[in-house]
Design a protein around this motif. Structure first.
Motif: not given
Length: 339
Positions: A252, A255-256
């Motif tokens: 995460q 990706r973010h």
């Protein structure tokens, strides 16, 4: 406004007076290029004065006019200089002759080399009807343009994806960064065309497509690794701390936070890497290829057909602008917050 208008009129009158005095005194041919250079400077000053008064709603139109008008003006000056023999029309053919040569290499099949620029796509329907997809593939395999694009795309993807992944790791992990940073810096300064003979030794067929693609991939890989590492390291630590505090997993975080934060620098690196890939593949095709835009350009230099040689250079420039435009389009789609 009145002051700028007077300045514009003064610059215009100065340019006209300069060329008029030189023409009347019979010195224009001897001083043509300095006079043209001064005229370009005056043109820039005129456009600058005009730009101060362009309304906001017309600003984009004004900027596009400058961006497109100046190259057109340069081509007109080139055409005129060739017609007046200020430059040799043999070694520096005018744009009109280059345009005709570009059309010629696009529609003409070279029986000596068995190639053409586009691969004669207008014959695809009849070839498909007579021999199916294999016949179409054979027809397109004669294309210089497709050969160069295939090498660039293959090398670009093979180099960019691992380069981005390694750059992320180096940006996040100090140990990996310390181990590889010096090695990458040492390889980066090597002329990419200089390692082509080394790459050829790695393949059983040194004259095939493999070495050409790999040398492009290596060039892109080094650039993307360094740029991605820089982008990751420049991410604001507050974003990383916020992600950890909210319990984001490593995937995460990647990706973010990491990839979006490094995306502007990554795309800047992709544009540089794409330009480098084009330079490398054209250089390789000069040296060791029997097909490709670089080979075509060098071939027409060898046989002393300069207008077709320039046509090959025009194709390279069109490829560069088109591929960079595609990258810019992708950037806008992947980074909507930067529009």
């Amino acid at each position: 406004m009145t002051q700028d208008l007077r300045a514009i009129l003064a610059f215009l009158m100065g340019a006209v007076a300069l060329h008029g005095v030189l023409a009347l005194s019979g010195l224009w041919y001897d001083w043509a290029w300095p006079a043209i250079a001064i005229s370009f400077v005056l043109l820039i000053l005129i456009c600058e004065r005009i730009g101060r008064h362009v309304p906001v709603r017309a600003r984009k139109t004004y900027e596009r006019t400058l961006a497109l008008g100046f190259p057109v003006l340069l081509l007109c000056v080139w055409e005129l200089a060739g017609a007046l023999e200020l430059i040799s029309p043999i070694w520096f053919p005018p744009p009109s002759a280059i345009g005709k040569a570009l059309w010629d290499v696009s529609v003409t099949y070279d029986r000596f080399s068995g190639t053409s620029l586009l691969g004669r796509p207008w014959l695809i329907p009849q070839e498909y009807a007579s021999g199916g997809l294999p016949a179409v593939g054979t027809l397109l395999s004669e294309s210089h343009l497709l050969a160069t694009l295939g090498r660039v795309f293959a090398g670009f993807l093979l180099g960019a994806i691992p380069g981005i992944l390694l750059g992320v790791v180096m940006g996040l992990n100090q140990t990996v960064r310390l181990m590889l940073d010096t090695t990458l810096a040492a390889i980066y300064v090597l002329p990419k065309i200089a390692i082509f003979p080394v790459v050829m030794l790695m393949f059983t067929d040194p004259f095939g497509e493999g070495p050409k693609i790999v040398v492009v991939a290596l060039s892109v890989f080094i650039l993307m690794t360094i740029n991605t590492m820089t982008g990751v390291r420049n991410i604001d630590p507050v974003f990383l701390m916020a992600g950890r505090n909210y319990g984001a997993s490593p995937l995460q975080m990647l990706r973010h936070i990491v990839l979006p934060g490094a995306m502007p620098v990554i795309f800047a690196g992709l544009r540089i890497a794409l330009g480098t890939a084009m330079i490398v593949i054209i250089s390789v095709e000069f040296l060791r290829a029997k097909q490709g835009v670089g080979y075509m350009t060098f071939y027409y230099w060898e046989v002393l057909v300069p207008e077709k040689m320039y046509a090959g250079l025009v194709v390279v420039m069109i490829l560069g602008v088109t591929l960079t435009g595609l990258l810019h389009w992708m950037q806008k789609r992947l980074m909507p917050w930067k529009r």
